[in-house]
Design an enzyme around this catalytic site. Structure first.
Site, PDB file in Angstrom:
ATOM      1  N   ASP A  53      -9.103  -4.175  -5.633  1.00 13.15           N
ATOM      2  CA  ASP A  53      -8.546  -3.427  -4.496  1.00 13.15           C
ATOM      3  C   ASP A  53      -9.298  -2.109  -4.324  1.00 13.15           C
ATOM      4  O   ASP A  53      -9.345  -1.290  -5.237  1.00 13.15           O
ATOM      5  CB  ASP A  53      -7.066  -3.148  -4.748  1.00 13.15           C
ATOM      6  N   HIS A  75      -7.431  -5.751  -0.477  1.00 12.70           N
ATOM      7  CA  HIS A  75      -6.281  -4.859  -0.527  1.00 12.70           C
ATOM      8  C   HIS A  75      -4.998  -5.652  -0.372  1.00 12.70           C
ATOM      9  O   HIS A  75      -4.731  -6.214   0.699  1.00 12.70           O
ATOM     10  CB  HIS A  75      -6.423  -3.825   0.587  1.00 12.70           C
ATOM     11  N   SER A 101       0.829  -1.195   0.000  1.00 14.89           N
ATOM     12  CA  SER A 101       0.000   0.000   0.000  1.00 14.89           C
ATOM     13  C   SER A 101       0.876   1.263   0.000  1.00 14.89           C
ATOM     14  O   SER A 101       1.684   1.453  -0.900  1.00 14.89           O
ATOM     15  CB  SER A 101      -0.960  -0.054   1.194  1.00 14.89           C
TER      16      SER A 101
END
Length: 508
Positions: free
Chosen positions: A448, A476, A226
């Site tokens: 995602d 995610h 991320s």
């Protein structure tokens, strides 16, 4: 303020006591590693079998552009302490080096994440093949958890922000949101002043190179999730010749400004919620809010605006808490059933499941205490971006995105207020090619919500050396969730073998 976190884990465990980690090693010196089994004990109740946990702290200059990093004399106090945790398998052989870990956020603890990943594949952790070839190094970035944490937002103010209406439509309601953001910004500015910009991504990327040197690696091997992909991309631009292998999973496009990034997330969460809705309609036996999940959630939020359900301890499940329960559930497909049950139970007068989901996201414990996840998240996000939208522009976006992204758009727009009212200056990161770096593996998941898939090829293209790996899955980040993804990443990390161009891994 909150949704832009894009946290890799749906919840971060509280940080452990750091007293056993010893004094921080001065810049340029080797860390003093000490056994710290208390860290996994405090996080999950036990250590993983067959591994050892060691902790240390190093000092880094507060400002790499001008800090001295001195430990005596002038400038002696101009350092931050960075907390490290090393996981080493008892079965380690043919050691390649260290694998540095960052879970994202910004604001997530890499120390905690290294502990979670140490429990192996059966618990969603790292494969034995990786544990046997690398020391796993988790670090808390500057300002986060154990690393000179930035702490300036009160629990009461965080309760206020999370619980507030996600779409304050009237000017009066919007003004209350602005007032909260101003109070938070003023408090943080009064405490830290122009030091706030030193929590930027570029400063942390330079800290990563100090960690590389401290653990004795000639080149960096890194796994970033991320926001951690932004850290990895920044590192590759600053130190391309020092890259061995970077895995960037859940890619962030560094060229997006605050507005573009927020709109991208609004689009991503709408898409993920649509996927949840289709699952719900097709699996009514497991989804008590079928057949129209969207209508049920919208109704729950609307009811919470006027008649919030009160829990046994008197806490009210306001529209904001219901909204963040929805956000929390979309980070992983396993959260879909939890969301359906939570909304159903709320309709029957029980808000506990809603609070559990929302509190997991907010990193709030049952006593109403927060970690510094969102203090750091705000400080880092706002330090990174020079473009602060005006309140008038935010109101325009709120109205526009309400039409385009009806469930998530208004909250993503009004969340921009936190940086508009944030003090301390900015320190933007670079957005160019990693000229001279070896191939970098960039992973994207088609479903995602937090880092939508479109950002994956964008990051790979920007770096100029990116190889895209796609998971046609939900949630995610992707590694190590499926054999296809795991095999491709392991081959790259161990042997520097890239997956085939255009490889797409199927959903589970």
């Amino acid at each position: 303020m909150v949704v832009t976190a894009g946290c890799t884990l749906p919840a971060f465990a509280p940080r452990a006591d750091v007293d056993a980690q010893g004094s921080a090693a001065p810049p340029g010196t080797a860390p003093d590693w000490r056994a710290c089994p208390e860290v996994p004990d405090d996080l999950v109740g036990r250590s993983a079998p067959g591994v050892r946990y060691e902790c240390a702290r190093i000092q880094v200059p507060r400002d790499w552009a001008g800090g001295t990093g001195a430990t005596t004399g002038p400038g002696a106090d101009e350092t931050f302490e960075i907390a490290l945790l090393r996981v080493r398998s008892d079965n380690q052989r043919n050691r390649i080096g260290s694998l540095l870990i960052n879970p994202g956020g910004p604001g997530g603890s890499g120390v905690d994440t290294a502990v979670y990943l140490s429990f192996g594949e059966q618990f969603g952790g790292l494969p034995d093949s990786i544990m046997e070839r690398f020391d796993i190094i988790g670090f808390d970035p500057r300002g986060v958890a154990r690393s000179s944490p930035v702490e300036c937002i009160s629990d009461a103010d965080l309760d206020g922000v999370f619980g507030y209406d996600p779409d304050p439509e009237s000017q009066e309601k919007f003004d209350v949101l602005v007032m909260m953001a101003k109070r938070i910004g003023q408090g943080c500015g009064d405490k830290y002043g122009d030091q706030l910009k030193l929590y930027s991504t570029e400063q942390t990327a330079r800290d990563m190179d100090a960690i590389r040197a401290a653990v004795g690696d000639d080149k960096m091997t890194y796994l970033g999730y991320s926001y951690g992909t932004l850290l990895g991309a920044t590192y590759a631009q600053l130190f391309p010749q020092r890259v061995r292998a970077l895995v960037l999973d859940g890619a962030v496009d560094p060229r997006q400004n605050l507005i573009a990034g927020s709109e991208s997330q609004a689009r991503g969460f709408e898409r993920a919620f649509d996927n949840f809705g289709r699952w719900c309609a097709a699996n009514a036996a497991n989804c008590p809010i079928a057949p129209d999940a969207r209508a049920a959630v919208v109704s729950a939020i609307d009811k919470a605006r006027s008649s919030p359900i009160r829990s046994a301890d008197g806490r009210e499940a306001t529209a904001g808490w219901v909204f963040y329960a929805v956000i929390s559930s979309l980070y992983n497909e396993t959260g879909w059933r939890q969301l359906a049950r939570a909304i159903d139970q709320l309709d029957k007068g029980n808000p506990e499941a809603v609070f559990q989901l929302a509190d997991n996201y907010a990193d709030r414990d049952q006593n109403g205490r927060y970690t510094n996840l969102f203090d750091a998240n705000t400080a880092i996000n706002c330090a990174d971006d020079e473009e602060r939208p005006s309140l008038e522009r935010i109101r325009q976006l709120q109205s526009q995105w309400r039409t385009q992204y009806p469930l998530f758009g208004p909250a993503l727009a009004t969340g921009l207020v936190s940086c508009t009212e944030w003090p301390g200056g900015t320190d933007p990161y670079p957005t160019g090619r990693a000229t001279g770096a070896p191939p970098i593996l960039v992973i994207g998941t088609t479903g995602d919500p937090a880092t939508p898939y479109e950002q994956t090829p964008a990051l790979a293209e920007m770096l100029g050396v990116g190889r895209v790996l796609t998971w046609d899955g939900e949630g995610h980040t992707a590694y190590p969730q499926t054999p296809c993804i795991t095999e491709a990443v392991d081959a790259y990390l161990i042997d520097l073998t890239l997956p085939a161009e255009g490889l797409r891994c199927p959903a589970r």
